[in-house]
Design a protein around this motif. Structure first.
Motif, PDB file in Angstrom:
ATOM      1  N   ILE A   1     -15.491   2.859  10.549  1.00 15.18           N
ATOM      2  CA  ILE A   1     -14.407   2.187  11.274  1.00 15.18           C
ATOM      3  C   ILE A   1     -14.375   0.703  10.931  1.00 15.18           C
ATOM      4  O   ILE A   1     -13.303   0.133  10.713  1.00 15.18           O
ATOM      5  CB  ILE A   1     -14.553   2.412  12.785  1.00 15.18           C
ATOM      6  CG1 ILE A   1     -14.382   3.900  13.115  1.00 15.18           C
ATOM      7  CG2 ILE A   1     -13.542   1.579  13.566  1.00 15.18           C
ATOM      8  CD1 ILE A   1     -14.671   4.264  14.563  1.00 15.18           C
ATOM      9  N   GLY A   2     -15.540   0.074  10.863  1.00 17.93           N
ATOM     10  CA  GLY A   2     -15.589  -1.337  10.511  1.00 17.93           C
ATOM     11  C   GLY A   2     -14.939  -1.606   9.161  1.00 17.93           C
ATOM     12  O   GLY A   2     -14.189  -2.581   8.991  1.00 17.93           O
ATOM     13  N   GLN A   3     -15.199  -0.729   8.195  1.00 17.83           N
ATOM     14  CA  GLN A   3     -14.610  -0.898   6.867  1.00 17.83           C
ATOM     15  C   GLN A   3     -13.098  -0.664   6.899  1.00 17.83           C
ATOM     16  O   GLN A   3     -12.339  -1.343   6.198  1.00 17.83           O
ATOM     17  CB  GLN A   3     -15.279   0.052   5.875  1.00 17.83           C
ATOM     18  CG  GLN A   3     -16.726  -0.324   5.580  1.00 17.83           C
ATOM     19  CD  GLN A   3     -17.403   0.621   4.613  1.00 17.83           C
ATOM     20  OE1 GLN A   3     -16.761   1.192   3.733  1.00 17.83           O
ATOM     21  NE2 GLN A   3     -18.712   0.797   4.764  1.00 17.83           N
ATOM     22  N   ALA A   4     -12.659   0.285   7.729  1.00 14.96           N
ATOM     23  CA  ALA A   4     -11.216   0.523   7.862  1.00 14.96           C
ATOM     24  C   ALA A   4     -10.532  -0.678   8.509  1.00 14.96           C
ATOM     25  O   ALA A   4      -9.410  -1.044   8.127  1.00 14.96           O
ATOM     26  CB  ALA A   4     -10.969   1.788   8.689  1.00 14.96           C
ATOM     27  N   VAL A   5     -11.200  -1.307   9.477  1.00 18.66           N
ATOM     28  CA  VAL A   5     -10.666  -2.529  10.090  1.00 18.66           C
ATOM     29  C   VAL A   5     -10.585  -3.638   9.049  1.00 18.66           C
ATOM     30  O   VAL A   5      -9.595  -4.373   8.970  1.00 18.66           O
ATOM     31  CB  VAL A   5     -11.537  -2.969  11.292  1.00 18.66           C
ATOM     32  CG1 VAL A   5     -11.118  -4.357  11.783  1.00 18.66           C
ATOM     33  CG2 VAL A   5     -11.437  -1.960  12.428  1.00 18.66           C
ATOM     34  N   ALA A   6     -11.620  -3.746   8.221  1.00 18.66           N
ATOM     35  CA  ALA A   6     -11.657  -4.785   7.187  1.00 18.66           C
ATOM     36  C   ALA A   6     -10.474  -4.655   6.229  1.00 18.66           C
ATOM     37  O   ALA A   6      -9.839  -5.651   5.869  1.00 18.66           O
ATOM     38  CB  ALA A   6     -12.979  -4.706   6.420  1.00 18.66           C
ATOM     39  N   ARG A   7     -10.162  -3.422   5.812  1.00 21.77           N
ATOM     40  CA  ARG A   7      -9.036  -3.216   4.897  1.00 21.77           C
ATOM     41  C   ARG A   7      -7.716  -3.618   5.546  1.00 21.77           C
ATOM     42  O   ARG A   7      -6.861  -4.250   4.910  1.00 21.77           O
ATOM     43  CB  ARG A   7      -8.981  -1.748   4.458  1.00 21.77           C
ATOM     44  CG  ARG A   7     -10.095  -1.360   3.488  1.00 21.77           C
ATOM     45  CD  ARG A   7      -9.856   0.013   2.887  1.00 21.77           C
ATOM     46  NE  ARG A   7      -9.973   1.080   3.873  1.00 21.77           N
ATOM     47  CZ  ARG A   7     -11.099   1.715   4.167  1.00 21.77           C
ATOM     48  NH1 ARG A   7     -12.235   1.360   3.573  1.00 21.77           N
ATOM     49  NH2 ARG A   7     -11.115   2.683   5.058  1.00 21.77           N
ATOM     50  N   ARG A   8      -7.545  -3.270   6.810  1.00 24.07           N
ATOM     51  CA  ARG A   8      -6.313  -3.630   7.508  1.00 24.07           C
ATOM     52  C   ARG A   8      -6.220  -5.146   7.710  1.00 24.07           C
ATOM     53  O   ARG A   8      -5.157  -5.744   7.528  1.00 24.07           O
ATOM     54  CB  ARG A   8      -6.250  -2.902   8.861  1.00 24.07           C
ATOM     55  CG  ARG A   8      -5.914  -1.433   8.719  1.00 24.07           C
ATOM     56  CD  ARG A   8      -6.375  -0.622   9.924  1.00 24.07           C
ATOM     57  NE  ARG A   8      -5.933   0.764   9.859  1.00 24.07           N
ATOM     58  CZ  ARG A   8      -6.470   1.680   9.052  1.00 24.07           C
ATOM     59  NH1 ARG A   8      -7.462   1.352   8.250  1.00 24.07           N
ATOM     60  NH2 ARG A   8      -6.002   2.919   9.041  1.00 24.07           N
ATOM     61  N   ALA A   9      -7.327  -5.749   8.100  1.00 21.73           N
ATOM     62  CA  ALA A   9      -7.334  -7.194   8.350  1.00 21.73           C
ATOM     63  C   ALA A   9      -7.005  -7.969   7.082  1.00 21.73           C
ATOM     64  O   ALA A   9      -6.274  -8.964   7.119  1.00 21.73           O
ATOM     65  CB  ALA A   9      -8.691  -7.610   8.897  1.00 21.73           C
ATOM     66  N   ALA A  10      -7.545  -7.509   5.950  1.00 27.91           N
ATOM     67  CA  ALA A  10      -7.264  -8.173   4.673  1.00 27.91           C
ATOM     68  C   ALA A  10      -5.772  -8.121   4.356  1.00 27.91           C
ATOM     69  O   ALA A  10      -5.193  -9.085   3.828  1.00 27.91           O
ATOM     70  CB  ALA A  10      -8.084  -7.526   3.553  1.00 27.91           C
ATOM     71  N   ALA A  11      -5.127  -6.995   4.688  1.00 28.11           N
ATOM     72  CA  ALA A  11      -3.687  -6.859   4.445  1.00 28.11           C
ATOM     73  C   ALA A  11      -2.884  -7.845   5.294  1.00 28.11           C
ATOM     74  O   ALA A  11      -1.774  -8.236   4.915  1.00 28.11           O
ATOM     75  CB  ALA A  11      -3.235  -5.427   4.735  1.00 28.11           C
ATOM     76  N   PHE A  12      -3.447  -8.246   6.438  1.00 22.95           N
ATOM     77  CA  PHE A  12      -2.803  -9.241   7.300  1.00 22.95           C
ATOM     78  C   PHE A  12      -3.179 -10.671   6.902  1.00 22.95           C
ATOM     79  O   PHE A  12      -2.781 -11.624   7.565  1.00 22.95           O
ATOM     80  CB  PHE A  12      -3.188  -9.009   8.768  1.00 22.95           C
ATOM     81  CG  PHE A  12      -2.361  -7.957   9.455  1.00 22.95           C
ATOM     82  CD1 PHE A  12      -1.216  -8.302  10.163  1.00 22.95           C
ATOM     83  CD2 PHE A  12      -2.711  -6.617   9.382  1.00 22.95           C
ATOM     84  CE1 PHE A  12      -0.455  -7.334  10.797  1.00 22.95           C
ATOM     85  CE2 PHE A  12      -1.959  -5.638  10.016  1.00 22.95           C
ATOM     86  CZ  PHE A  12      -0.816  -5.993  10.720  1.00 22.95           C
ATOM     87  N   GLY A  13      -3.964 -10.807   5.837  1.00 26.04           N
ATOM     88  CA  GLY A  13      -4.337 -12.132   5.363  1.00 26.04           C
ATOM     89  C   GLY A  13      -5.525 -12.747   6.065  1.00 26.04           C
ATOM     90  O   GLY A  13      -5.760 -13.951   5.958  1.00 26.04           O
ATOM     91  N   MET A  14      -6.304 -11.929   6.790  1.00 27.36           N
ATOM     92  CA  MET A  14      -7.484 -12.450   7.473  1.00 27.36           C
ATOM     93  C   MET A  14      -8.661 -12.530   6.503  1.00 27.36           C
ATOM     94  O   MET A  14      -8.743 -11.769   5.522  1.00 27.36           O
ATOM     95  CB  MET A  14      -7.856 -11.580   8.674  1.00 27.36           C
ATOM     96  CG  MET A  14      -6.763 -11.458   9.712  1.00 27.36           C
ATOM     97  SD  MET A  14      -7.295 -10.566  11.215  1.00 27.36           S
ATOM     98  CE  MET A  14      -8.143 -11.880  12.089  1.00 27.36           C
ATOM     99  N   GLN A  15      -9.576 -13.440   6.747  1.00 26.97           N
ATOM    100  CA  GLN A  15     -10.809 -13.543   5.985  1.00 26.97           C
ATOM    101  C   GLN A  15     -11.859 -12.671   6.662  1.00 26.97           C
ATOM    102  O   GLN A  15     -12.133 -12.849   7.849  1.00 26.97           O
ATOM    103  CB  GLN A  15     -11.282 -14.999   5.930  1.00 26.97           C
ATOM    104  CG  GLN A  15     -10.301 -15.950   5.266  1.00 26.97           C
ATOM    105  CD  GLN A  15     -10.748 -17.390   5.402  1.00 26.97           C
ATOM    106  OE1 GLN A  15     -11.934 -17.676   5.501  1.00 26.97           O
ATOM    107  NE2 GLN A  15      -9.791 -18.307   5.407  1.00 26.97           N
ATOM    108  N   VAL A  16     -12.425 -11.736   5.928  1.00 23.19           N
ATOM    109  CA  VAL A  16     -13.309 -10.733   6.509  1.00 23.19           C
ATOM    110  C   VAL A  16     -14.779 -11.132   6.366  1.00 23.19           C
ATOM    111  O   VAL A  16     -15.262 -11.412   5.272  1.00 23.19           O
ATOM    112  CB  VAL A  16     -13.077  -9.356   5.855  1.00 23.19           C
ATOM    113  CG1 VAL A  16     -14.052  -8.324   6.422  1.00 23.19           C
ATOM    114  CG2 VAL A  16     -11.629  -8.908   6.069  1.00 23.19           C
ATOM    115  N   HIS A  17     -15.464 -11.132   7.499  1.00 17.04           N
ATOM    116  CA  HIS A  17     -16.911 -11.376   7.557  1.00 17.04           C
ATOM    117  C   HIS A  17     -17.522 -10.218   8.345  1.00 17.04           C
ATOM    118  O   HIS A  17     -16.834  -9.557   9.123  1.00 17.04           O
ATOM    119  CB  HIS A  17     -17.217 -12.701   8.255  1.00 17.04           C
ATOM    120  CG  HIS A  17     -16.616 -13.889   7.566  1.00 17.04           C
ATOM    121  ND1 HIS A  17     -17.370 -14.806   6.870  1.00 17.04           N
ATOM    122  CD2 HIS A  17     -15.323 -14.315   7.461  1.00 17.04           C
ATOM    123  CE1 HIS A  17     -16.574 -15.746   6.370  1.00 17.04           C
ATOM    124  NE2 HIS A  17     -15.331 -15.467   6.716  1.00 17.04           N
TER     125      HIS A  17
END
Length: 328
Positions: free
Chosen positions: A161-177
């Motif tokens: 789930i964390g990785q799925a959130v990361a992919r979505r967040a990146a599409a919104f232009g967020m920086q993933v940590h």
């Protein structure tokens, strides 16, 4: 019904398609309403069934398992989380436990992003005004939220789930940590463009949004305690679609009321349905009734996994989603 078929007890109402298929394959006892089983009903179920199909609302503890009859050989959990089941005691009694992993990854990740947007863009406040009929028209400074593009997202728990959130967040232009018990494979990290933090404290202090996506274990209980919550920036928000007890809810409520955290989006709660009324009263908080996995498609896929696990067991093989104590 034929006594050759496995006796299966289901503790809650499931989608009609799942109940129908269970009835075709097994000697199944279904719920007539969606009320949670009482302790007495659960005791009767484990005494008489070959297979129990519980959900997260059922406490399958050592005391209950100790009262199981000789017939009970499989607990086929309808859901991925098994912290409500004493897996070790079940194994000692010769009862297998299985779950439904991986089915709800995308649904839960979608809800995580929905909560991030709802909190940062003040969606519930806008809904409330419209529902009351109080909207006086557009204004340049009304309901000003924040843009999520460019914000730092700190993911606590980088599993499916964390990785799925990361992919979505990146599409919104967020920086993933992220912070995780173990660092993910470098190829995964590169694909997600995610920055690993060995120190959770250091990550929390630098993020704009914290997303809780780790499982409930003894080591994650109150992982976001009062001390760690105080490390968050006053402008930061926290969302949780994992397990409520990962966050010290009372500490979070105090900090939200004091303006020490900008907002929170919660789909799960430390004490189940007993939610702090002071938390409910906050207008910078978005509260949902454990909807993260609530899609019809996901619920049917969960049922299909339960059926496969039971059928595989019936055929004399190890269920594909068996849970072992060493896995927890």
């Amino acid at each position: 019904m034929s006594r050759d078929r496995l006796s299966v007890v289901v503790t809650r109402r499931l989608p009609e398609a799942v109940e129908t298929r269970l009835s075709e394959l097994f000697d199944v006892r279904l719920r007539e309403d969606d009320a949670q089983m009482t302790r007495e009903e659960l005791v009767e179920a484990v005494k008489t069934a070959d297979v129990l199909v519980p959900t997260i609302t059922d406490q399958i503890d050592a005391g209950l398992i100790a009262r199981a009859g000789e017939r009970l050989k499989l607990i086929a959990n309808y859901g991925a989380g098994v912290d409500h089941i004493d897996v070790s005691t079940a194994r000692q009694r010769g009862v297998l436990v299985c779950n439904t992993p991986g089915v709800l990854t995308d649904d839960t990740a979608d809800m995580t992003m929905a909560l991030i947007l709802a909190v940062t863009r003040r969606i519930p406040e806008g809904l409330a005004v419209m529902q009351k009929g109080d909207w006086a028209g557009w204004a340049p400074t009304a309901f000003l939220g924040g843009r999520i593009s460019g914000r730092r997202l700190g993911i606590l728990g980088m599993g499916r789930i964390g990785q799925a959130v990361a992919r979505r967040a990146a599409a919104f232009g967020m920086q993933v940590h992220y912070h995780n018990r173990k660092r993910v494979h470098p190829d995964t990290e590169e694909a997600l463009e995610a920055t690993y933090w060995e120190s959770l404290d250091q990550m929390v202090a630098r993020m704009d949004v914290i997303s809780i996506n780790c499982p409930s274990t003894p080591s994650t209980f109150h992982l976001m305690n009062a001390r760690r919550l105080k490390l968050m920036k006053p402008s930061a928000v926290i969302v949780n679609t994992s397990r409520g007890e990962v966050i010290d809810e009372n500490a979070l409520t105090r900090m939200l009321r004091a303006g020490e955290i900008a907002g929170a989006g919660l789909d799960v709660y430390e004490h189940g349905t007993n939610i702090n009324p002071r938390l409910r009263a906050q207008n910078n908080v978005v509260l949902l009734p454990h909807m993260g996995s609530a899609t019809l498609e996901g619920r049917i896929e969960m049922g299909e996994k339960v059926i496969i696990n039971i059928k595989t067991f019936e055929d004399g093989h190890r269920p594909p989603d068996q849970v072992l104590p060493s896995m927890l």
